[in-house]
Design an enzyme around this catalytic site. Structure first.
Site, mmCIF file in Angstrom:
data_model
loop_
_atom_site.group_PDB
_atom_site.id
_atom_site.type_symbol
_atom_site.label_atom_id
_atom_site.label_comp_id
_atom_site.label_asym_id
_atom_site.label_seq_id
_atom_site.Cartn_x
_atom_site.Cartn_y
_atom_site.Cartn_z
ATOM 1 N N HIS A 295 0.844 -1.202 0.000
ATOM 2 C CA HIS A 295 0.000 0.000 0.000
ATOM 3 C C HIS A 295 0.875 1.245 0.000
ATOM 4 O O HIS A 295 1.920 1.283 0.639
ATOM 5 C CB HIS A 295 -0.986 0.000 1.163
ATOM 6 C CG HIS A 295 -0.397 -0.020 2.537
ATOM 7 N ND1 HIS A 295 0.058 1.128 3.167
ATOM 8 C CD2 HIS A 295 -0.193 -1.024 3.415
ATOM 9 C CE1 HIS A 295 0.489 0.816 4.377
ATOM 10 N NE2 HIS A 295 0.377 -0.483 4.554
ATOM 11 N N ASP B 53 -0.307 4.326 0.865
ATOM 12 C CA ASP B 53 -0.722 5.337 1.834
ATOM 13 C C ASP B 53 -0.057 5.096 3.189
ATOM 14 O O ASP B 53 0.403 3.989 3.487
ATOM 15 C CB ASP B 53 -2.253 5.389 1.984
ATOM 16 C CG ASP B 53 -2.878 4.082 2.438
ATOM 17 O OD1 ASP B 53 -2.464 3.019 1.957
ATOM 18 O OD2 ASP B 53 -3.787 4.120 3.307
ATOM 19 N N ASP C 70 6.222 0.766 7.213
ATOM 20 C CA ASP C 70 4.839 0.450 6.829
ATOM 21 C C ASP C 70 4.387 1.385 5.726
ATOM 22 O O ASP C 70 3.772 2.394 5.991
ATOM 23 C CB ASP C 70 3.935 0.566 8.070
ATOM 24 C CG ASP C 70 2.508 0.152 7.814
ATOM 25 O OD1 ASP C 70 2.262 -0.485 6.782
ATOM 26 O OD2 ASP C 70 1.644 0.475 8.641
ATOM 27 N N GLU D 253 -5.229 1.668 2.195
ATOM 28 C CA GLU D 253 -5.134 0.458 3.015
ATOM 29 C C GLU D 253 -5.351 0.799 4.472
ATOM 30 O O GLU D 253 -6.024 0.083 5.216
ATOM 31 C CB GLU D 253 -3.768 -0.207 2.814
ATOM 32 C CG GLU D 253 -3.669 -1.605 3.391
ATOM 33 C CD GLU D 253 -3.249 -1.673 4.850
ATOM 34 O OE1 GLU D 253 -3.296 -2.762 5.435
ATOM 35 O OE2 GLU D 253 -2.865 -0.629 5.436
ATOM 36 N N GLU D 254 -4.778 1.934 4.887
ATOM 37 C CA GLU D 254 -4.832 2.307 6.301
ATOM 38 C C GLU D 254 -6.237 2.710 6.742
ATOM 39 O O GLU D 254 -6.503 2.859 7.922
ATOM 40 C CB GLU D 254 -3.843 3.440 6.598
ATOM 41 C CG GLU D 254 -2.376 3.078 6.360
ATOM 42 C CD GLU D 254 -1.813 2.096 7.393
ATOM 43 O OE1 GLU D 254 -2.572 1.621 8.262
ATOM 44 O OE2 GLU D 254 -0.609 1.801 7.316
ATOM 45 N N GLU E 275 3.950 -6.329 3.870
ATOM 46 C CA GLU E 275 3.827 -5.657 5.172
ATOM 47 C C GLU E 275 4.998 -6.087 6.058
ATOM 48 O O GLU E 275 5.528 -7.184 5.906
ATOM 49 C CB GLU E 275 2.504 -6.041 5.849
ATOM 50 C CG GLU E 275 1.260 -5.476 5.190
ATOM 51 C CD GLU E 275 0.971 -4.038 5.584
ATOM 52 O OE1 GLU E 275 1.708 -3.460 6.416
ATOM 53 O OE2 GLU E 275 -0.004 -3.494 5.045
ATOM 54 N N HIS F 13 3.215 3.298 12.389
ATOM 55 C CA HIS F 13 2.282 4.268 12.974
ATOM 56 C C HIS F 13 2.907 5.068 14.126
ATOM 57 O O HIS F 13 2.222 5.880 14.744
ATOM 58 C CB HIS F 13 0.970 3.594 13.451
ATOM 59 C CG HIS F 13 0.260 2.829 12.373
ATOM 60 N ND1 HIS F 13 -1.054 2.455 12.470
ATOM 61 C CD2 HIS F 13 0.664 2.384 11.164
ATOM 62 C CE1 HIS F 13 -1.424 1.791 11.365
ATOM 63 N NE2 HIS F 13 -0.387 1.736 10.586
HETATM 64 ZN ZN LIG Z 1 0.765 -1.445 6.340
#
Ligand SMILES: [Zn+2]
Length: 399
Positions: A86, A88, A118, A150-151, A178, A372
């Protein structure tokens, strides 16, 4: 889509070549926080691939401000391996960062930046190695699948996956990159999110017999969902590969009413559940739907004809179900030497690929522990290991 490859010639060497680290620096510099557009990154990737003679196929969201990109290297036709990631990233707002999150910065053997773990490192490695894929003379295709949103609950990939299913030769294997520290993730829980909207009838709080309090009815729904959660917690089914080892349900949002002396006309709640692979998600959904149909709606309409309750899904991420016979797991085992499989605590797009019959596993550089977080980083050693992993994949696809 067939990858039209340009004949090797003087112009072929003019195409951009970037090291994985240089490529990562370029990708990190695009602020692809999910709330905004990812098109600058997608346009960059598309232009880069085009320089190498590779055509990209885009699928857009409704606003056309976001896109997935799918591209194939090597022979046209079915089979081969999809490298999926992903584009984003989660927001940086409010987080204390020591350096600019959108400028790749090296400190102490680590590369810092939003998305380093990530999961832009995996995408950067795949893109940077495209010239090597072309030079290797692939006998099996390698595909790049870059998604948006995705997030926000794996919202983007389904459009790309539907496009693959409807219009393209079917790949055999998907590796979702991931961050697993290149361990072999072969299972994760699903994630299904819903909104429930309850409309009652308002009135003065001194005359509750004339109104229908949406908050009170929402509270009953919350209690019902909690009872399902409690049953799963106590009775299972259980899967010791996960923490916790059972299906969870959570009411995470509620909003309703306008004043303490008014009967609440409206209440909205948001809930989700995360099933272990052994639990059929449709049965959990049916349980709540049956409650709404057989208990809540009759209660509401008995009090006021206009009162109603609606439920709709706003996020559907199927679990990744482990398979005893998995070509994807076999391949990644061969390439990484990993002989153990791990269960993942987070949901990914792998279950969505699995739904159309493509064998999927999760394996990528970096650690979810950094994801994150402020000062998100990836170790340089993880980049090097990821690069070696993809080189072995290229050699396999060329053999
Ligand atoms: Zn991810």
């Amino acid at each position: 889509m067939s990858a039209s490859r340009r004949a090797a010639g003087p112009e072929a060497t003019a195409a951009t070549r970037l090291s994985p680290r240089e490529m990562l620096a370029r990708l990190i510099a695009f602020d692809t926080t999910s709330a905004g557009s990812n098109l600058a990154l997608i346009d960059f990737a598309r232009a880069y691939l085009a320089e190498h003679g590779i055509e990209s196929r885009l699928t857009y969201d409704d606003s056309r401000a976001k896109a997935n990109l799918y591209a194939s290297v090597g022979p046209a036709g079915p089979g081969g391996v999809v490298l999926s990631g992903h584009t984003d990233v989660v927001p940086v707002a409010g987080q204390p960062w020591q350096s600019d999150p959108f400028t790749l910065t090296e400190r102490d053997g680590r590369l810092y930046g939003r998305g380093t773990s990530d999961m832009k490192s995996f995408i950067a490695l795949a893109l940077a190695l495209v010239p090597e894929m072309l030079a290797a003379g692939l006998k099996r295709p390698l595909h790049l699948a870059l998604s948006y949103d995705e997030e926000l609950g794996c919202l983007g990939a389904p459009r790309m996956i539907a496009d693959i299913a409807a219009n393209l030769p079917k790949p055999a294997i998907v590796i979702v990159g991931e961050p697993t520290r290149l361990k072999l993730g072969n299972r994760h829980k699903g994630c299904y999110g819903f909104q429930i909207d309850i409309q009652g009838r308002d009135g003065h709080s001194s005359a509750t017999h004339r109104g229908v309090n949406a908050i009170t009815h929402a509270a009953a729904v919350v209690g019902f969902i909690e009872a399902i959660a409690e049953r799963h917690r106590r009775e299972g089914p259980f899967d010791r590969g996960f923490d916790p080892p059972y299906t969870t349900l959570n009411v995470g949002e509620i909003a309703g009413g306008s004043a303490v002396n008014i009967i609440a006309r409206h209440c909205r709640l948001g809930w989700e559940f995360r099933p272990i692979p052994a639990v059929d998600p449709s049965r959990v959904i049916a349980e709540v739907e049956t409650y709404l149909a057989e208990v809540l709606r009759p209660r509401l309409s008995a009090r006021a004809p206009e009162a109603k309750a609606e439920m709709w899904a706003d996020c559907v991420v199927p679990p990744l179900v482990p398979r005893s016979d998995s070509p994807a797991a076999d391949l990644v085992r061969r390439l990484t030497g990993a002989n153990e499989t791990i269960g993942l605590a987070f949901a990914t797009e792998a279950g969505q690929f699995q739904e159309i019959g493509i064998d999927a596993i999760v394996c990528g550089p970096g650690s979810i522990e950094q994801a994150h977080q402020p000062d998100e980083f990836i170790e340089l050693s993880q980049i090097a290991e990821g690069e070696a992993f993809l080189r072995r994949l290229i050699a396999w696809a060329a053999a």
